[in-house]
Design a protein around this motif. Structure first.
Motif, PDB file in Angstrom:
ATOM      1  N   MET A 227      -0.042   3.814   1.016  1.00 38.46           N
ATOM      2  CA  MET A 227       0.948   3.681  -0.524  1.00 38.46           C
ATOM      3  C   MET A 227       1.933   2.894   0.109  1.00 38.46           C
ATOM      4  O   MET A 227       2.715   3.561   1.111  1.00 38.46           O
ATOM      5  CB  MET A 227       0.986   4.777  -1.145  1.00 38.46           C
ATOM      6  CG  MET A 227      -0.430   5.410  -1.799  1.00 38.46           C
ATOM      7  SD  MET A 227      -0.155   6.871  -2.704  1.00 38.46           S
ATOM      8  CE  MET A 227       0.744   7.904  -1.662  1.00 38.46           C
ATOM      9  N   SER A 228       2.647   2.488  -0.800  1.00 43.13           N
ATOM     10  CA  SER A 228       4.243   1.945  -0.793  1.00 43.13           C
ATOM     11  C   SER A 228       4.685   2.682  -1.715  1.00 43.13           C
ATOM     12  O   SER A 228       4.802   2.529  -2.976  1.00 43.13           O
ATOM     13  CB  SER A 228       4.117   0.404  -0.857  1.00 43.13           C
ATOM     14  OG  SER A 228       5.420   0.089  -0.789  1.00 43.13           O
ATOM     15  N   VAL A 229       6.018   3.359  -1.336  1.00 42.86           N
ATOM     16  CA  VAL A 229       6.553   4.199  -2.014  1.00 42.86           C
ATOM     17  C   VAL A 229       8.348   3.851  -1.913  1.00 42.86           C
ATOM     18  O   VAL A 229       8.670   3.762  -0.764  1.00 42.86           O
ATOM     19  CB  VAL A 229       6.651   5.654  -1.938  1.00 42.86           C
ATOM     20  CG1 VAL A 229       6.611   6.335  -0.554  1.00 42.86           C
ATOM     21  CG2 VAL A 229       7.387   6.645  -3.024  1.00 42.86           C
ATOM     22  N   ALA A 251       4.092   8.161   8.013  1.00 38.58           N
ATOM     23  CA  ALA A 251       4.946   7.716   7.198  1.00 38.58           C
ATOM     24  C   ALA A 251       6.197   6.871   7.905  1.00 38.58           C
ATOM     25  O   ALA A 251       6.475   7.281   9.068  1.00 38.58           O
ATOM     26  CB  ALA A 251       5.717   8.754   5.976  1.00 38.58           C
ATOM     27  N   GLU A 252       6.483   5.465   7.372  1.00 34.41           N
ATOM     28  CA  GLU A 252       7.341   4.697   8.045  1.00 34.41           C
ATOM     29  C   GLU A 252       8.296   4.159   7.268  1.00 34.41           C
ATOM     30  O   GLU A 252       7.596   3.630   6.022  1.00 34.41           O
ATOM     31  CB  GLU A 252       6.477   3.819   8.949  1.00 34.41           C
ATOM     32  CG  GLU A 252       5.837   4.157  10.088  1.00 34.41           C
ATOM     33  CD  GLU A 252       6.296   5.111  11.163  1.00 34.41           C
ATOM     34  OE1 GLU A 252       7.729   4.913  11.337  1.00 34.41           O
ATOM     35  OE2 GLU A 252       5.753   5.663  12.003  1.00 34.41           O
ATOM     36  N   VAL A 265       5.966   3.070   3.772  1.00 30.02           N
ATOM     37  CA  VAL A 265       4.551   3.067   3.697  1.00 30.02           C
ATOM     38  C   VAL A 265       4.009   4.230   4.315  1.00 30.02           C
ATOM     39  O   VAL A 265       4.276   4.878   5.598  1.00 30.02           O
ATOM     40  CB  VAL A 265       4.298   2.113   4.642  1.00 30.02           C
ATOM     41  CG1 VAL A 265       2.712   1.590   4.758  1.00 30.02           C
ATOM     42  CG2 VAL A 265       4.544   0.407   4.093  1.00 30.02           C
ATOM     43  N   VAL A 266       3.142   4.912   3.721  1.00 33.83           N
ATOM     44  CA  VAL A 266       2.485   6.290   3.668  1.00 33.83           C
ATOM     45  C   VAL A 266       1.383   6.135   3.902  1.00 33.83           C
ATOM     46  O   VAL A 266       0.391   5.613   3.009  1.00 33.83           O
ATOM     47  CB  VAL A 266       2.808   7.126   2.498  1.00 33.83           C
ATOM     48  CG1 VAL A 266       2.330   8.548   3.038  1.00 33.83           C
ATOM     49  CG2 VAL A 266       4.358   7.364   2.446  1.00 33.83           C
ATOM     50  N   LEU A 290      11.539   5.257  -7.110  1.00 31.40           N
ATOM     51  CA  LEU A 290      11.721   4.097  -7.939  1.00 31.40           C
ATOM     52  C   LEU A 290      10.490   3.301  -8.156  1.00 31.40           C
ATOM     53  O   LEU A 290      10.033   2.388  -8.992  1.00 31.40           O
ATOM     54  CB  LEU A 290      12.834   3.365  -7.550  1.00 31.40           C
ATOM     55  CG  LEU A 290      14.155   3.979  -7.297  1.00 31.40           C
ATOM     56  CD1 LEU A 290      15.177   2.852  -6.969  1.00 31.40           C
ATOM     57  CD2 LEU A 290      14.718   4.443  -8.759  1.00 31.40           C
ATOM     58  N   GLY A 291       9.545   3.790  -7.096  1.00 36.21           N
ATOM     59  CA  GLY A 291       8.273   2.931  -7.333  1.00 36.21           C
ATOM     60  C   GLY A 291       7.184   3.574  -6.451  1.00 36.21           C
ATOM     61  O   GLY A 291       7.411   3.895  -5.305  1.00 36.21           O
ATOM     62  N   LEU A 292       5.768   3.162  -6.886  1.00 41.22           N
ATOM     63  CA  LEU A 292       4.642   3.874  -6.183  1.00 41.22           C
ATOM     64  C   LEU A 292       3.379   3.013  -6.385  1.00 41.22           C
ATOM     65  O   LEU A 292       3.185   2.662  -7.405  1.00 41.22           O
ATOM     66  CB  LEU A 292       4.499   5.451  -6.513  1.00 41.22           C
ATOM     67  CG  LEU A 292       3.060   5.734  -5.735  1.00 41.22           C
ATOM     68  CD1 LEU A 292       3.549   6.184  -4.205  1.00 41.22           C
ATOM     69  CD2 LEU A 292       2.902   7.154  -6.314  1.00 41.22           C
TER      70      LEU A 292
END
Length: 324
Positions: A227-229, A251-252, A265-266, A290-292
């Motif tokens: 996922m991108s958060v 997570a990075e 990026v998780v 703000l976004g996922l």
């Protein structure tokens, strides 16, 4: 249009192909991928009749390539990695030569003119091939594959050595060919496959590793969910918190897109939905999210994962035999 069943090619005790099966339907543009030595060229050479096979069945346009070799070959146009050009001929002379070589019965003048128009060679039709740029030579190679109006076009590395503009032109040409022909594109350029192909077949160590629609290829990798958060908060503390959540493997941070937020990026464990606990911990720390969104594996990820899996499986198998 193409049907391959349990195709096997053996050299002594070594298998170049180990019982592969797939079909290519009329009008499809299929990307045929694999590392060096995977079996791509062997498969294409069998399809085009240049190479025999040990076992299995191959059909082209409903014709068995063993029972009807000449008829099956007429249904295929082939561009090898090194186009079979005669540099001392002009473009028109060469296409006329290929026409005679293939024993075509179409209206010669009209047919050659149509090919020149399709591959955009009309302006250079009277030029000697040796004096053409590599991009134009590649077009001539594709032109010879179209002589006889075959139903299947097989292209092996059609954009190798071309500059970016020429690559775009050849990709557009391949899309055009897909309107009237079935196209198999073999290449190492993964972006090229994603840009023009409807479907992707990945072969490795003589076996099919994946066969999916281009938009579904990421599903071929059974693994972790990414996922991108996008989060507003101190990067070091956010990373520490994310990595401590149950179900999150890694997570990075991938950089600041806005002045006050960072994208991460998780990697999550399979089957675990971390969205609710993720939202809760961010809310407790007063770090706005703000976004996922899902960050699916790209074609490069899929290719590397599948080919490495096959290599690892082969290594383990050999070790097991050695231990016995």
């Amino acid at each position: 249009m193409i049907k391959i069943e349990n195709l096997t090619k053996r050299y002594g005790t070594k298998y170049a192909l180990s019982g592969i099966s797939f079909t290519v339907n009329k009008g499809e543009i299929v990307g045929f991928l694999g590392p060096n030595g995977a079996g791509k060229s062997t498969t294409m050479n069998i399809l085009t009749g240049y190479l025999s096979f040990t076992d299995g069945r191959v059909e082209v346009d409903g014709l068995d390539v063993l029972d009807f070799p000449a008829e099956a070959k007429k249904s295929i146009g082939y561009l090898p990695e090194q186009p079979p050009l005669y540099p001392e001929m002009t473009v028109t002379e060469y296409l006329n030569f290929v026409y005679d070589l293939k024993g075509c019965t179409l209206n010669k003048k009209k047919h050659i003119a149509e090919i020149l128009e399709v591959v955009k060679l009309t302006d250079v039709k009277n030029r000697v091939i040796a004096n053409l740029s590599k991009g134009y030579k590649q077009r001539v190679g594709i032109g010879q594959a179209l002589v006889g109006n075959p139903k299947v076009i097989i292209l092996d590395e059609p954009t190798v050595g071309l500059d970016p503009r020429q690559v775009v032109e050849i990709r557009n040409l391949i899309r055009t060919l897909g309107l009237d022909h079935t196209v198999i594109l073999s290449t190492h350029v993964l972006q090229e496959v994603q840009a023009v192909c409807d479907r992707i077949i990945i072969i490795n160590k003589g076996k099919i590793a994946a066969d999916r629609r281009t938009e579904d290829i990421a599903a071929a990798v059974a693994g972790n969910r990414r996922m991108s958060v996008k989060i507003c908060g101190p990067v070091k503390e956010v990373l520490q918190t994310l990595r401590g959540l149950p179900g999150i493997l890694s997570a990075e941070s991938v950089g600041n897109l806005d002045a006050d937020s960072t994208t991460y990026v998780v990697e999550c464990e399979n089957g675990i939905d971390v969205r609710k606990p993720l939202f809760a911990v961010l809310a407790r720390n007063n770090w706005p999210m703000l976004g996922l969104e899902a960050a699916d594996a790209n074609l490069e990820d899929v290719f590397l994962t599948l080919t490495e899996k096959t290599a690892d499986a082969r290594t383990k198998k050999k070790r097991g035999k050695a231990e016995k």
